[in-house]
Write an enzyme that holds these catalytic residues in place. Sequence first.
Site, PDB file in Angstrom:
ATOM      1  N   ASP A  19       0.822  -1.222   0.000  1.00  0.00           N
ATOM      2  CA  ASP A  19       0.000   0.000   0.000  1.00  0.00           C
ATOM      3  C   ASP A  19       0.858   1.274   0.000  1.00  0.00           C
ATOM      4  OD1 ASP A  19      -2.123  -1.849   0.392  1.00  0.00           O
ATOM      5  OD2 ASP A  19      -1.960  -1.633   2.570  1.00  0.00           O
ATOM      6  N   GLU A 226     -11.319  -0.136  -3.584  1.00  0.00           N
ATOM      7  CA  GLU A 226     -10.521   0.405  -2.469  1.00  0.00           C
ATOM      8  C   GLU A 226      -9.291   1.106  -3.018  1.00  0.00           C
ATOM      9  OE1 GLU A 226      -9.402  -3.007  -0.087  1.00  0.00           O
ATOM     10  OE2 GLU A 226      -8.093  -3.807  -1.643  1.00  0.00           O
TER      11      GLU A 226
END
Length: 324
Positions: A19, A226
């Site tokens: 991420d 997301e």
Amino acid sequence: MSNNSQPKTPLVTNIFTADPSAHVFDGKIYIYPSHDIPHDGEDNDNGDEYRMEDYHILSLDDITAPCVDNGEALHLKDIPWASKQLWAPDAIERNGTYYLFFPARDMDGIFRIGVATSSSPVGPFKAEANYIQGSYSIDPAVFEDDDKKAYVYFGGLWGGQLEKWQTGSFDENGVGPALDMPAIGPRVAELTDDLLSFKSEPKEISIVDKDGKPLTAGDTDRRYFEGPWMHKYNGTYYLSYSTGDTHYLVYATSKNPQGPFTYQGRILEPVVGWTTHHSIVEYKGKWYLFYHDCTESNGINHRRCVKYMELNYREDGSIITMEP
Ligand code: FUB
């Protein structure tokens, strides 16, 4: 043209990272990733395998310089309101203070978004006593516009709980819309000048196709799942995100940072591993995609590693799709 000639090696191998939110501060590249903890537990659709407990900030003196792991910057035990799962963070600098935005489950198991501050881009960060009031779900991405207004984009389906917030409050039994109905959009909230609160209630962003029709919940190759990221290129706002269960990184554009956004296409084809999550940053006149995959762990979903590659635009501003 995709930049597949670059060696797409992990930035670090001493820890598993995912991420990546990349930013340039004072001429150096800083990467704010999640820190995956190896374990032998099972994966599930709730993301329980992502058990992160701290953040380490990575830095690069230049794009080809060795990557430095600057050590622990914030630990779960020092966040008064959080119980577990420090998922994808992001950071922003204002007046010499660095603000780390991060999601975690609160004491009731509900994902919220918190802020921690530091005088250094690599921390240590001190968390605020409580999460941002009005915040929920996961994957905050902070963007400062040319007029200095700062926005946080956030939200994630499934384990990220976004389906449970459709009525404005948390509904444990909330499920997604019917497949032919508009998909759930990411959220955007403008931040107050001190960057510690939302100015007003978060708004849902609409993502539409080229005919202006909202992408539907069944359009899983294109709809939002997301990992939002916002960047501006030649005066256009680019909202990029993961399609989750179809594993693409895609983007949509708008002339307004709060949308609506028009779907444009793919940035990255699926990587090894279930999740795909990224950031886009300009450095010395070139653009880079930071992303993660599970090649180092032979596909174990919660043992990911951060990489980057150069990103290129066509003359019309469209992004050239890349292969991982
Ligand atoms: O790292 C945990 C979660 O996996 C992130 O919040 C999502 O974006 C996905 O990458």
